[in-house]
Structure formats: C-alpha cells, structure tokens
Design an enzyme around this catalytic site. Structure first.
Site, PDB file in Angstrom:
ATOM      1  N   HIS A   1      -8.339  -2.124 -10.372  1.00  0.00           N
ATOM      2  CA  HIS A   1      -8.856  -2.927 -11.063  1.00  0.00           C
ATOM      3  C   HIS A   1     -10.127  -2.701 -11.664  1.00  0.00           C
ATOM      4  O   HIS A   1     -11.091  -2.047 -10.753  1.00  0.00           O
ATOM      5  CB  HIS A   1      -8.966  -4.405 -10.292  1.00  0.00           C
ATOM      6  CG  HIS A   1      -9.105  -5.718 -11.125  1.00  0.00           C
ATOM      7  ND1 HIS A   1     -10.354  -5.941 -11.524  1.00  0.00           N
ATOM      8  CD2 HIS A   1      -8.226  -6.766 -11.540  1.00  0.00           C
ATOM      9  CE1 HIS A   1     -10.513  -7.048 -12.147  1.00  0.00           C
ATOM     10  NE2 HIS A   1      -9.279  -7.456 -12.141  1.00  0.00           N
TER      11      HIS A   1
ATOM     12  N   ASP B   1      -9.692  -2.767  -1.899  1.00  0.00           N
ATOM     13  CA  ASP B   1      -9.630  -4.118  -2.789  1.00  0.00           C
ATOM     14  C   ASP B   1      -8.281  -4.813  -2.463  1.00  0.00           C
ATOM     15  O   ASP B   1      -7.193  -4.356  -2.973  1.00  0.00           O
ATOM     16  CB  ASP B   1      -9.666  -3.755  -4.309  1.00  0.00           C
ATOM     17  CG  ASP B   1      -9.251  -4.770  -5.170  1.00  0.00           C
ATOM     18  OD1 ASP B   1      -9.106  -5.847  -4.799  1.00  0.00           O
ATOM     19  OD2 ASP B   1      -9.683  -4.612  -6.439  1.00  0.00           O
TER      20      ASP B   1
ATOM     21  N   GLN C   1      -4.879  -8.397  -4.052  1.00  0.00           N
ATOM     22  CA  GLN C   1      -3.235  -8.736  -4.281  1.00  0.00           C
ATOM     23  C   GLN C   1      -2.533  -8.421  -2.807  1.00  0.00           C
ATOM     24  O   GLN C   1      -1.342  -8.794  -2.732  1.00  0.00           O
ATOM     25  CB  GLN C   1      -2.659  -7.791  -5.135  1.00  0.00           C
ATOM     26  CG  GLN C   1      -3.404  -7.670  -6.687  1.00  0.00           C
ATOM     27  CD  GLN C   1      -3.056  -8.991  -7.393  1.00  0.00           C
ATOM     28  OE1 GLN C   1      -2.109  -9.986  -6.969  1.00  0.00           O
ATOM     29  NE2 GLN C   1      -3.786  -9.441  -8.273  1.00  0.00           N
TER      30      GLN C   1
ATOM     31  N   LYS D   1      -6.393 -16.468  -5.247  1.00  0.00           N
ATOM     32  CA  LYS D   1      -5.019 -16.030  -5.663  1.00  0.00           C
ATOM     33  C   LYS D   1      -4.269 -16.063  -4.266  1.00  0.00           C
ATOM     34  O   LYS D   1      -3.114 -16.008  -4.199  1.00  0.00           O
ATOM     35  CB  LYS D   1      -5.299 -14.343  -5.617  1.00  0.00           C
ATOM     36  CG  LYS D   1      -5.999 -13.879  -6.919  1.00  0.00           C
ATOM     37  CD  LYS D   1      -6.110 -12.330  -7.302  1.00  0.00           C
ATOM     38  CE  LYS D   1      -6.859 -11.759  -8.109  1.00  0.00           C
ATOM     39  NZ  LYS D   1      -6.726 -12.186  -9.382  1.00  0.00           N
TER      40      LYS D   1
ATOM     41  N   CYS E   1      -7.293  -5.937 -16.713  1.00  0.00           N
ATOM     42  CA  CYS E   1      -8.473  -5.285 -16.144  1.00  0.00           C
ATOM     43  C   CYS E   1      -8.292  -3.832 -15.369  1.00  0.00           C
ATOM     44  O   CYS E   1      -8.704  -3.750 -14.336  1.00  0.00           O
ATOM     45  CB  CYS E   1      -9.164  -6.410 -15.161  1.00  0.00           C
ATOM     46  SG  CYS E   1      -9.577  -7.727 -16.012  1.00  0.00           S
TER      47      CYS E   1
END
Lengths: 415, 172
Positions: free
Chosen positions: A128, A204, A207, A230, A372
């Site tokens: 991302h 990261d 998700q 999220k 993104c």
C-alpha cells in the site's frame, strides 16, 4: 477461541445496525468493502456513547474522578490491544491516528535515526502507498536505496532472490496481507531470512490483524502497524506495536504536550514509551471504541473468524468462476489458505469504475480504483480493479448477490 | 436498474466502444499533456496541434472508464478546427452542465460571467450537441470528475500551446 463451531453470521449481522437502517428498504445492503473500512457493531457504538455520556474527560494529569476514570479506560484499552496481539508489554502499544501514521512513525523516527547512504530498505511490489511513500520521502533526504521483492503473475511474491535483496538491508517493511490481492506472504520464512541478514522487520498488518489470530511474539517482527477502523472499531485510531528496546532508542516522532518530561528554553527531555510517541490529546473515545471492537472479535474468536473467511473465500472463488467463466479475472492466489477474503475483480470489457456503478444499483458495495497500490497495478498491467472484500458479517448470500450483479453488469455492457 | 440508462446513454457506450480521434500526434509540433484522476486511476493524454488561435487536430491516449473515455471522444469531435475562444465557451458550457462553475474560464469569483460583461457566449446558449448525452452524469456526483478529466487536460494543453505561441520563436 478453539471451538470448531462455525460463525453464526445471522447473529453477527444482527449486531450491526447499518444492515437494518441504511439506504434502501427494498434491497439488503451487500457490504463488500471491509478492506477499505469495516462496519461497526452496536457494542462499539454503544461503548463510545456510554463513555462520552458517563466518563469523558481528557486523560492523564487530571485529579478529578472522571479524568482518572477516563485515563483508566484508555490504559485498559492499551492492555486489551496488547493482549489481542500477544504483545509482551502494554507500553509497546503506541496509539496513532491510523496505520499510515504508524508507518510514518517507523520511517521517520527509526529510519531517520538509522538510515543513510549505502543502506537499503526492502519492500514488496504489493505494498500500500502507506508503506511506500514514507520510505521514499525519507530516501530522498537520506540517500538510502529501496529494493523491491517482485510479485509473480499468480499473486504470490517471487522470493527466489530474497537473500540477495536482503543483503546489506537494514529494514524489510512488508505487508502481512495484500489489500489488493489478499495474498498472505510466507511471513515466517521471510522474517527468518531478514533476521539472518541482520535486517529489522516492519509489518503493515492492516489487513491481517482484523482477520487472523495475531501473535507478535511468534511472528518475530520488530514493528507492526494496523488501524482500528478496519477491525470493527472507529476511524481516528491506529496502532503501532514495537519492541521495547527499539522504541526506547528511537527519537520522538511528533513533538508537543504529553510526550515530555521537561521543557526548558534550551530544549526538552522526552517521556518514556508509550507517551514519548503520543504527543497531544489522543483519540480517547476512539481508543475506547477500539477496545470494544477487540472484545467483540475476541468473543467471536479469531480462529473462527479466519476459518469463516477461508470458507467464504473458497465459496466466492468457486461461485464467481462458475457464474462468470473466462470473462472474469480474479487477481491473486487461487488457494484460499494462502489469502484473505480480498477479491480484486476484472470483468472483460467493463471498466472497474463502471462495474462498481452497476453493482451499486444492486446495493452491492465494492471499491473501484488502484487501492493505493499503484506500483502493483503497474505490475498487474491494469489501471484499476473492482475490489470485493469479505468480513464477519458476510455470508454466501452476499457472494451470490455479487455474482448476480456481475452477470447483470456483463449483460448491460455486452459488446 | 433505474437511473443507469440516464448515465449510460447509447451514444456514450458507442463512443466508449469506438473512441474517436484515438492515438497520438507528433510532439513537437503537437502539445501533449497528461491528466490523472487520482481517485480511480484514470489516465488520459491529450495531444493538440494549434495554428495560433485554433485547434487544428487532437488525439486522445490513455485509459479510463466509459464516462471519461466517452467524454474525451466526444470532446475531440466537438473541438477539432474550433478557435480557442469557441473551445473556451464550449468548455464552460460543458462544465456548467456538470454543475461546475470555474473562474479560470472567464467568470469571476467562480461565477459565470454577467451577460454582456464578457465577449464569451453565455453557457446556456452554447450548443453542446452529442455532449448533451453526458448530462445524466450530474446525478452521479462521483463520476463528474471522470467526465471532466479530458476537458481539464485539454485546457492545460491549450494554455501551453498559447504560451508557446506567445514566445518570440513563433510557430507554424
């Protein structure tokens, strides 16, 4: 946590007021955009309202009772977050505005102090922008190199040259699950390779944390960033977890109130972690909401959440392929066990923006665009995809509605 | 699917499937400007040949959704051979149809010019022709940027062409 029972999606859905109250009384809301931001259960909304109505005050330093109570709620939330990801110490949980700020904190604070000419940071082609641009901004100042782990056409990383890419690298900063392809990289072997090369590891995990059981100790990373919104929590709060010794050695990120021990005309002394990295009034109510979201997910059981999503992703891959045939490309790994419930769709002859518009007429919410991740879009050779993403409140009926809408879009634009 | 037919009129789909004036022009003499819609990833490249006060030829390259591609295609038909002043009027009329009123196109403070206060033709008197088919886009506000991408890029290309024409070297 280890029950084998499947998720009761109807009961979960009933906890989310938006499915009763939103937009179109004729057609149910088919919400397939949780990878962008999830919906919020009543428990989170009520926890935040209750906090505002009974306990709200600024945290720290207040001596009156609700100020102390608010501080206790926030620090309790820090322990809740730490427990959820297996962090050894609550002080290792830094509350940020979002995951983007958490990644910028690592780049600016750790990277600013430790990277220079001759150094290298290793990313993947499926990052991302939040895990690309902060490093690029810093690289322009510090003159270090950015190296890229390639993505194969099947959506997996090409790790054949990983050792060479890691040779001399100071940091490997990679996604734990692609927000476009759903790909879950082999984190264990990648992190072991980074360790062997002497590189630190940032994940990261935007998700990942909302969808899989997460244990920072067994992952063996150094920094992990994720966002609250999220994972059923509110916007405005994100989390950086980092190892104590690293966080303690790093300079502050943002300066201001709350992060100092002392300030004179000559300079300042930074406070200990986590305060050192939490300048200014934090998003107190949002942090309370995030803790409520974590308690909700814990109630469902993250093992069960993951099993539900693997099963539903398998159903989606099968159903969409059966219904749309060769006309539909689903980017990313074909094995549900290697991926999360993020389906980037490409329907031949229908631009993703148009596709998403037609889907909206069916009250099916998906997201068109580059998500993104423009470097990945270039690797895939597409300008955009239409992304459908699954979560705890989705079931097979949502996938069926998506398939119906895709068929309809295909007919509408047939030529 | 009520509403979709308003957006996707047959003439729009026709221009999407068979875009007019697609391709490139040699630069120089043509002026080339790239436009981006960062929200959806649409990219468009506009090439214009000019003779000092009109667009003599135009080509479109790039990728995008049906609305951005059809708007670009219709735009090329509408502007080829037209003077800068006519194109400015047409652009303002098109943007007015999209509910956009920009001061850079001859108005002041973001409003359309007062009737008679400028030489340009009032927006509601400009004939839009096929472009009228894009009127339905207004009902889908997120798509307005798709429809105006080519026009904003064209305006920049013409600005650059005029700036070059004003330079001492002159042009063909």
């Amino acid at each position: 946590m280890t029950t084998t029972a499947e998720l009761d999606v109807a009961a979960v859905k009933a906890d989310f007021p938006i499915f009763d109250r939103c937009c179109d009384p004729e057609r149910p809301l088919v919400f397939l955009d949780s990878a962008a931001s999830s919906q919020k259960p009543r428990q989170v909304i009520e926890a935040m309202s209750e906090f505002y109505e009974t306990t709200y005050a600024n945290v720290h330093r207040g001596v009156y009772r609700i100020a102390e109570a608010a501080t206790n709620r926030m620090e309790g939330a820090r322990r809740t977050v730490a427990g959820f990801i297996g962090a050894p110490r609550p002080e290792e949980i830094i509350f940020t505005k979002n995951a983007t700020e958490a990644l910028n904190l690592v780049a600016r604070s750790w990277g600013g102090a430790n990277l220079g000419p001759g150094d290298a940071v290793v990313l993947t082609q499926m990052e991302h922008h939040a895990n690309i641009v902060p490093w690029q901004i810093l690289a322009a100042e510090k003159g270090f190199e950015i190296r890229w782990i390639p993505v194969r056409p099947d959506g997996h990383l090409d790790l054949s040259n990983l050792d060479r890419l890691l040779d001399g690298a100071a940091m490997m900063s990679v996604t734990a699950m692609s927000n476009v392809l759903g790909t879950i990289p082999p984190l264990g072997s990648m992190i072991a390779a980074a360790r062997a090369a002497g590189a630190l590891v940032t994940l990261d995990a935007c998700q990942y944390v909302p969808h899989l059981p997460t244990d920072v100790s067994s992952l063996d990373a150094d920094f992990i960033a994720f966002s609250g919104h999220k994972m059923l929590g509110p916007t405005g709060v994100g989390v950086l977890w980092g190892r104590t010794e690293l966080l303690e050695a790093m300079p502050p990120f943002l300066g201001g109130g709350g992060m100092i021990l002392d300030v004179t005309q000559e300079g300042f002394r930074a406070d200990a972690i986590p305060a050192k990295f939490e300048a200014g009034t934090p998003p107190i109510t949002e942090i309370v909401g995030l803790a409520a979201a974590i308690e909700y997910l814990d109630g469902l059981g993250m093992d069960r959440v993951r099993r539900h999503e693997v099963s539903l992703t398998a159903y989606a891959l099968r159903t969409l392929t059966e219904r749309l045939g060769d006309r539909l490309t689903i980017h990313g790994p074909s094995e549900p066990a290697d991926r999360g419930g993020v389906l980037s769709l490409d329907l031949a002859g229908v631009h993703p923006h148009d596709l998403s518009q037609v889907l909206d007429q069916h009250n099916v919410c998906v997201r068109p665009g580059h998500h993104c991740a423009k470097p990945l879009m270039r690797v895939l050779g597409v300008g955009a995809t239409a992304r459908a993403s699954l979560y705890v409140y989705n079931d097979e009926s949502d996938v069926d509605a998506l398939a119906d809408a895709l068929v309809d879009a295909g007919e509408f634009f047939a030529f | 699917m009520s509403g979709l037919e308003d957006l996707y009129r047959e003439i729009i789909l026709d221009h999407y499937r068979t875009p007019r004036n697609r391709g490139k022009l040699e630069t120089p003499p043509a002026h080339k400007v790239e436009g981006f819609n960062p929200l959806c990833g649409d990219e468009i490249t506009v090439y214009v040949d000019t003779d000092g006060d009109r667009v003599t030829d135009v080509r479109i390259d790039g990728q995008g959704c049906s609305i951005s591609q059809a708007s670009a295609s219709m735009m090329t038909n509408a502007i080829k051979g037209r003077s800068f002043a006519e194109i400015s009027d047409l652009t303002r009329a098109f943007k007015s149809m999209m509910s956009i009123h920009e001061n850079e196109l001859g108005g002041d403070d973001g409003r359309e010019p007062e009737p008679g206060s400028e030489e340009s033709v009032p927006a509601d008197e400009v004939k839009l022709g096929d472009l009228e088919a894009l009127r339905g886009v207004v009902k889908f506000p997120v798509r307005i940027k798709c429809a105006t991408l080519a026009w904003n890029t064209l305006a920049q290309a013409i600005d650059e062409a005029r700036a070059d024409d004003g330079a001492p070297t002159g042009s063909s």
